[in-house]
Write a protein that holds these residues in place. Structure first.
Motif, short mmCIF file in Angstrom:
data_model
loop_
_atom_site.label_atom_id
_atom_site.label_comp_id
_atom_site.label_asym_id
_atom_site.label_seq_id
_atom_site.Cartn_x
_atom_site.Cartn_y
_atom_site.Cartn_z
N VAL A 32 14.34 31.28 32.08
CA VAL A 32 13.81 31.61 33.42
C VAL A 32 13.57 30.32 34.21
O VAL A 32 13.43 29.23 33.64
N CYS A 33 13.51 30.48 35.55
CA CYS A 33 13.31 29.35 36.46
C CYS A 33 11.80 29.08 36.62
O CYS A 33 10.97 29.88 36.19
N PRO A 34 11.44 27.97 37.26
CA PRO A 34 10.01 27.63 37.42
C PRO A 34 9.21 28.72 38.15
O PRO A 34 8.07 28.99 37.78
N SER A 80 21.55 30.78 34.04
CA SER A 80 20.79 31.13 35.24
C SER A 80 19.59 31.98 34.83
O SER A 80 19.56 32.53 33.73
N CYS A 81 18.62 32.05 35.73
CA CYS A 81 17.36 32.72 35.40
C CYS A 81 17.60 34.21 35.10
O CYS A 81 18.21 34.91 35.92
N VAL A 82 17.10 34.70 33.95
CA VAL A 82 17.33 36.11 33.60
C VAL A 82 16.54 37.06 34.49
O VAL A 82 16.83 38.25 34.54
N GLN A 83 15.54 36.54 35.21
CA GLN A 83 14.76 37.43 36.06
C GLN A 83 15.29 37.50 37.48
O GLN A 83 15.40 38.56 38.06
N CYS A 84 15.58 36.31 38.10
CA CYS A 84 15.94 36.32 39.51
C CYS A 84 17.35 35.80 39.78
O CYS A 84 17.83 35.86 40.91
N GLY A 85 18.02 35.28 38.75
CA GLY A 85 19.40 34.84 38.93
C GLY A 85 19.56 33.42 39.44
O GLY A 85 20.67 32.91 39.53
ZN LIG Z 1 13.71 33.12 38.26
#
Ligand SMILES: [Zn+2]
Length: 240
Positions: free
Chosen positions: A180-182, A159-164
């Motif tokens: 991280v996600c897009p 899962s994204c390390v910044q926002c989950g």
């Molecule tokens: Zn993210």
């Protein structure tokens, strides 16, 4: 740092440099005390028994004496596994060199990590019989990733390390320790770079597979390059 004056430990020989006429300074990665250097006296003499056991990539049981100086002195060496196959192939030595470079970057001298030592021995053992470049590369990428994970530098691929968010992950951010996600990728953080779906699969597979099985994993050149980049950028962020 204060130590007992004698140390017996299993160790992998990382390399050596010449010192004076007949002596060498040998670098070991030891099970008990991590990376350290020791003077091996008289090893350049042709009849030295110790010298022949201190070839790079050999797994040895070494006896060291710690005197008043900063360097240890080698007082005895027994071969556990010579890993002769390492020194019979340029490509294995090159790939093994990448492994040792990661070790140098990740561990200051005398920082012990028995689990990393065991990982390293498994990696070199498999590498010493690698039949071709792709196999050697997979063994070494996998071992280096596992070293990073053992130190807590590569925790998050799911899962994204910044926002989950656990939607499609497309970038890697070494300073945060994972993918991280897009949306977060679009913020254009300086240390973020893109990773393809193939690259992410390769990261997961190389981390999760036992080193003895990695030769069965598919890995194309583009994915291998992305994994290499993730490792190098993580080393640059956390390493010495
Ligand atoms: Zn993210």
């Amino acid at each position: 740092m204060k130590h007992e004056r004698y140390l017996k430990t299993d160790a992998l020989v990382m390399g050596s440099i010449r010192l004076r006429e007949a002596d060498r300074i040998v670098t070991f990665y030891t099970k008990e005390r991590g990376r350290l250097s020791a003077v091996a006296k008289g090893v350049r003499r042709t009849r030295s028994r110790i010298g022949g056991r201190l070839e790079p990539f050999s797994l040895v049981h070494v006896m060291l004496y710690s005197g008043s100086g900063s360097l240890y002195t080698v007082t005895g060496v027994e071969t556990i596994r010579s890993f002769q196959g390492m020194r019979e192939s340029l490509l294995r030595m090159e790939e093994g060199g990448r492994l040792f470079e990661s070790l140098r970057r990740l561990f200051p001298e005398e920082e012990e990590s028995p689990s990393s030592f065991n990982l390293l021995v498994r990696g070199v053992g498999r590498l010493s019989t690698a039949e071709d470049r792709p196999t050697a590369a997979k063994v070494v990428l996998s071992t280096r990733l596992k070293l990073l994970m053992a130190l807590g530098y590569l925790p998050e691929l799911d899962s994204c390390v910044q926002c989950g968010s656990d939607q499609l992950l497309c970038g890697f951010r070494p300073s945060m320790g994972g993918m991280v996600c897009p949306d977060c990728f679009a913020e254009e953080h300086y240390d973020c770079f893109s990773i393809s779906a193939n690259g992410l699969t390769a990261l997961r597979d190389l981390l999760e597979s036992p080193i003895s099985d990695v030769d069965r994993l598919p890995l194309d050149a583009a994915a291998a390059a992305e994994v290499e980049r993730a490792i190098l950028r993580t080393l640059a962020h956390h390493g010495h």
